[in-house]
Design a protein around this motif. Structure first.
Motif, short mmCIF file in Angstrom:
data_model
loop_
_atom_site.label_atom_id
_atom_site.label_comp_id
_atom_site.label_asym_id
_atom_site.label_seq_id
_atom_site.Cartn_x
_atom_site.Cartn_y
_atom_site.Cartn_z
N SER A 74 0.88 -1.17 0.00
CA SER A 74 0.00 0.00 0.00
C SER A 74 0.92 1.23 0.00
O SER A 74 1.33 1.70 1.04
CB SER A 74 -0.90 -0.04 1.24
OG SER A 74 -1.80 1.03 1.19
N PRO A 75 1.27 1.73 -1.20
CA PRO A 75 2.35 2.73 -1.27
C PRO A 75 2.01 4.12 -0.73
O PRO A 75 2.93 4.90 -0.47
CB PRO A 75 2.66 2.81 -2.77
CG PRO A 75 1.48 2.26 -3.47
CD PRO A 75 0.79 1.32 -2.53
N GLY A 76 0.75 4.43 -0.53
CA GLY A 76 0.41 5.73 0.05
C GLY A 76 0.39 6.85 -0.98
O GLY A 76 0.56 6.63 -2.18
N ALA A 77 0.16 8.07 -0.46
CA ALA A 77 -0.07 9.22 -1.33
C ALA A 77 1.20 9.74 -1.99
O ALA A 77 2.31 9.47 -1.52
CB ALA A 77 -0.68 10.34 -0.49
N ILE A 78 1.00 10.51 -3.06
CA ILE A 78 2.12 11.17 -3.74
C ILE A 78 2.83 12.08 -2.73
O ILE A 78 2.18 12.79 -1.97
CB ILE A 78 1.61 12.06 -4.90
CG1 ILE A 78 1.01 11.20 -6.01
CG2 ILE A 78 2.73 12.94 -5.45
CD1 ILE A 78 0.54 11.99 -7.22
N PRO B 14 12.55 12.27 0.63
CA PRO B 14 13.21 11.31 -0.26
C PRO B 14 12.27 10.61 -1.24
O PRO B 14 12.64 10.37 -2.38
CB PRO B 14 13.86 10.30 0.71
CG PRO B 14 13.31 10.59 2.05
CD PRO B 14 12.74 11.97 2.06
N THR B 15 11.04 10.27 -0.84
CA THR B 15 10.18 9.51 -1.75
C THR B 15 9.53 10.40 -2.82
O THR B 15 8.82 9.90 -3.68
CB THR B 15 9.09 8.73 -0.98
OG1 THR B 15 8.44 9.63 -0.10
CG2 THR B 15 9.66 7.56 -0.24
N SER B 16 9.82 11.69 -2.78
CA SER B 16 9.29 12.58 -3.83
C SER B 16 10.08 12.42 -5.13
O SER B 16 9.70 12.94 -6.16
CB SER B 16 9.30 14.03 -3.37
OG SER B 16 10.63 14.45 -3.16
N ARG B 17 11.22 11.73 -5.07
CA ARG B 17 12.10 11.62 -6.25
C ARG B 17 11.84 10.34 -7.05
O ARG B 17 12.64 9.97 -7.89
CB ARG B 17 13.58 11.66 -5.85
CG ARG B 17 13.97 12.70 -4.84
CD ARG B 17 13.80 14.10 -5.32
NE ARG B 17 14.54 14.38 -6.53
CZ ARG B 17 14.50 15.57 -7.16
NH1 ARG B 17 13.73 16.54 -6.70
NH2 ARG B 17 15.19 15.76 -8.25
N GLN B 18 10.73 9.66 -6.75
CA GLN B 18 10.49 8.39 -7.45
C GLN B 18 10.04 8.59 -8.88
O GLN B 18 9.24 9.48 -9.17
CB GLN B 18 9.39 7.62 -6.73
CG GLN B 18 9.89 6.92 -5.49
CD GLN B 18 8.79 6.12 -4.81
OE1 GLN B 18 7.66 6.06 -5.29
NE2 GLN B 18 9.12 5.52 -3.70
N LEU B 19 10.51 7.71 -9.75
CA LEU B 19 10.00 7.68 -11.13
C LEU B 19 9.29 6.34 -11.33
O LEU B 19 9.33 5.47 -10.48
CB LEU B 19 11.12 7.92 -12.14
CG LEU B 19 12.50 7.32 -11.99
CD1 LEU B 19 12.49 5.84 -12.14
CD2 LEU B 19 13.42 7.93 -13.00
N PRO B 20 8.57 6.18 -12.45
CA PRO B 20 7.82 4.92 -12.62
C PRO B 20 8.73 3.70 -12.54
O PRO B 20 9.84 3.70 -13.09
CB PRO B 20 7.22 5.05 -14.02
CG PRO B 20 7.18 6.52 -14.31
CD PRO B 20 8.37 7.10 -13.59
N ILE B 21 8.23 2.66 -11.87
CA ILE B 21 9.03 1.43 -11.71
C ILE B 21 9.32 0.82 -13.08
O ILE B 21 10.43 0.35 -13.33
CB ILE B 21 8.28 0.40 -10.82
CG1 ILE B 21 8.12 0.95 -9.41
CG2 ILE B 21 9.02 -0.93 -10.79
CD1 ILE B 21 7.34 0.03 -8.47
N PHE C 155 15.15 10.37 -9.45
CA PHE C 155 15.36 10.95 -10.78
C PHE C 155 16.18 12.23 -10.66
O PHE C 155 16.19 12.89 -9.61
CB PHE C 155 14.02 11.21 -11.49
CG PHE C 155 13.25 12.38 -10.95
CD1 PHE C 155 13.55 13.68 -11.32
CD2 PHE C 155 12.19 12.17 -10.07
CE1 PHE C 155 12.85 14.76 -10.81
CE2 PHE C 155 11.48 13.25 -9.56
CZ PHE C 155 11.81 14.54 -9.93
N ASP C 156 16.86 12.55 -11.76
CA ASP C 156 17.70 13.75 -11.78
C ASP C 156 17.57 14.34 -13.17
O ASP C 156 18.03 13.76 -14.14
CB ASP C 156 19.15 13.36 -11.47
CG ASP C 156 20.15 14.44 -11.89
OD1 ASP C 156 19.73 15.61 -12.04
OD2 ASP C 156 21.34 14.10 -12.07
#
Ligand code: FBP
Length: 600
Positions: free
Chosen positions: A558-562, A567-574, A588-589
């Motif tokens: 259950s990954p939770g909200a955006i 740190p988890t704001s930098r995720q890109l699609p798996i 991502f950079d």
């Protein structure tokens, strides 16, 4: 501030959270930065990279003016050495098709790269607005209020296909009247097909206006492998759906009584479903491309789901989440054949069918024109599904799959099958091939349980959200790239970004290199090819390797909200990270962060 003032402040168009998100910086790739650290247009140079062009000779006949040398030759952005800036150019932008998060940052990127020396114009209500000449100048102040905000409401959008000679002439008039040097089309495969045809028409008419596309669609199917791993809007939409599906996983395990059947948007490709499955590990996720590849019938799809529900029942698990891609019906080969036959007959007898008063009359008229198998299948479908297949096509000839209640169709068929199994246990349980192996006790337990279901459709919820940090960054770069292409006088290209993990590489893909021949409304047409789930890709293989475990046990996520900060704001699609072999999916950079909302 008292409580009443606070509430009335939040009752406005933007909430306090949105105000904070608007202030977030966006990254700028080094090719768009001058020595002074300010944003400036990049230049483009030829590369030895190329798209594989299918049927180059036929495509060259359709696009003789804009086709690039070798058809698929790709350009790459490099930082400009020019000291003086380009000025006096007028560039219009339009949104086309369904909304996707980040559209407004495309406008912000365009405004930033055009600078104050050039004029940015907006086209209201999509390609239809362009035909009508509904164009206005976008003020810099507007950009400050829409940056990092969701929706397409600032410009509006539509799904008009530019196809008649009259429409092309009207587009030309709009371009000439507004003295446009550039037109940026933000859209998916159909919209970028429009862009390619407009570019060709204007070039043929000797109108010096560059037409550039931008890859938008939550579906993720406006993509080109390593040159353009994904379209914008996909990341935000899948993060929203993953939060909701994660919550449903949690609900299923908490209430222990429901199977949640969740249809997920994605008109054709199942990329959204695959990404959400990787993020949430549901009991079942159907992938349309695999169902087509295995040539499964509707009955076989139902049996596949029923088998998993039964095996879970044996373990006392009578709940879970089942993901169904929106486009499934067209990928079940027998349904696909029915739709293709209907498209052909509807195109041939368009007027006769239109004149008939009811759906029943239309169906009776159509049945004798279909093959026996398709006629039988059509007659066996629920009346509302028959109606959808007979009546509804969008301007580009697509079946409106978002309105087909596939999740309810499957629930009905699964219920029926389970009840048959209870009544005829010998037929379904046993050691023979195709039967389910079970002890007498398991069969008795199976008979005691009744399937309880909830159906959901997640689609529109994910299209107009505030963009994730990834989509905010991606779209700003795409705006910078498209503006640079126009200022460089390039036409018939799509702006693309790749290498999201190392600064963002900026490319320009020739639209003609993405074109293929497809059947639309029963006729062959040249359109931009959709990028589907590749069954040999690492992301699908990872899913296929793990799905039996996720089906057998209740081991969901259950990954939770955006997240917008941290740190988890930098995720890109798996799927992007897996398929492009990135070292991780959480960092991502796309370049140096700039405070654009503050007036950069
Ligand atoms: P685009 O390809 O235009 O971005 O649209 C994607 C989509 O959201 C599909 O997933 C869905 O089938 C369709 O739009 C729904 O369209 P509409 O807004 O016309 O109901």
């Amino acid at each position: 501030m008292d409580l009443f003032s606070k509430v009335s402040r939040t009752a406005g168009k933007h909430s306090p959270l949105e105000e904070e998100i608007r202030k977030l910086p966006v990254p700028v790739s080094s090719v768009f930065l001058g020595k002074d650290g300010k944003i400036r247009p990049a230049e483009f140079r030829q590369t030895d990279m190329a798209l594989v062009c299918k049927g180059h000779d036929r495509i060259a006949l359709v696009f003789p003016k804009i086709i690039s040398k070798g058809c698929g030759a790709i350009l790459e952005a490099v930082a400009s050495n020019e000291s003086g800036g380009i000025s006096g150019k007028r560039v219009a932008v339009l949104f086309s098709g369904g909304p996707a998060a980040g559209g407004h940052n495309v406008l912000a990127g365009l405004a930033a790269v055009l600078g104050t020396g050039n004029t940015l114009l907006g086209v209201r209500k999509g390609p239809g607005g362009l035909v009508k000449g509904d164009v206005f100048e976008i003020g810099r102040e507007s950009i400050k209020s829409i940056i990092n905000m969701g929706g397409f409401d600032f410009l509006g959008t539509d799904r008009t296909k530019i196809k008649t000679a009259e429409q092309f002439e009207m587009v030309k008039q709009s371009v000439v009247k507004n003295r446009l040097d550039g037109l940026v089309v933000v859209g998916g495969d159909d919209s970028n097909t429009n862009a390619a045809f407009i570019a060709e028409y204007l070039a043929k008419e000797l109108i010096p206006c560059s037409v550039v596309g931008i890859p938008k669609t939550i579906d993720g199917d406006m993509a080109a492998g390593k040159y353009l791993p994904i379209s914008f809007g996909f990341d935000t939409a899948t993060k929203i759906y993953s939060e909701l599906v994660g919550n449903l996983n949690q609900d299923a395990a908490s209430a222990v009584k429901y199977y949640h059947f969740v249809k997920l948007m994605g008109r054709t490709a199942s990329k959204i479903t695959l990404e959400v499955a990787l993020q949430t590990k549901p009991a079942i996720a159907l992938i349309s491309e695999e169902i087509a590849e295995k040539n499964m019938s509707l009955a076989q799809v139902v049996d596949y789901i029923v088998r998993i529900i039964t095996l879970r029942r044996f373990k006392g698990i009578n709940h879970g989440v089942i993901l169904i891609p929106e486009g499934l019906v067209e990928f079940i080969p027998e349904m696909g054949r029915l739709i293709a036959e209907l498209n052909k007959v509807l195109a041939e007898y368009e007027k006769d069918v239109a004149d008939l008063p009811s759906v029943e009359n239309k169906r009776e008229f159509l049945l004798p024109h279909l093959s026996a198998q398709s006629a039988q299948l059509l007659a066996s479908l629920p009346p509302d599904l028959q109606e959808m297949l007979i009546l509804d096509r969008d301007d580009h000839g697509n079946v409106k799959v978002s309105q087909i209640e596939t999740e309810k169709l499957l629930i009905d068929k699964i219920r029926y099958r389970l009840s048959e199994m209870k009544r005829h246990t010998d037929h379904f349980f046993g050691s023979e091939e195709g039967k389910i192996v079970a002890t007498p006790g398991q069969i008795e337990d199976f008979k005691k349980v009744t399937l309880s279901t909830q159906s959901h459709f997640l689609g529109y919820e994910g299209r107009s959200s505030k963009p994730s940090r990834f989509d905010a960054a991606f779209t700003f770069q795409l705006g910078l790239a498209a503006g640079s292409l126009v200022l460089a006088g390039k036409t018939g290209y799509m702006a693309a970004i790749t290498d999201f993990h190392k600064g963002g590489r900026v490319l320009a893909l020739p639209l003609t290199g993405l074109v293929t021949a497809e059947m639309r409304k029963g006729k062959e047409e040249f359109v931009i090819e959709k990028s589907l789930v590749d069954l040999s890709s690492p992301s699908f293989e990872f899913y296929a390797k793990n799905r039996d475990k996720w089906a057998a046990e209740d081991c969901f996520s259950s990954p939770g909200a955006i997240q917008y900060w941290g740190p988890t704001s930098r995720q890109l699609p798996i799927i992007v990270a897996l398929d492009r072999d990135y070292p991780g999916f959480d960092s991502f950079d796309m370049g140096e962060e700039k405070d654009v909302a503050g007036g950069e």
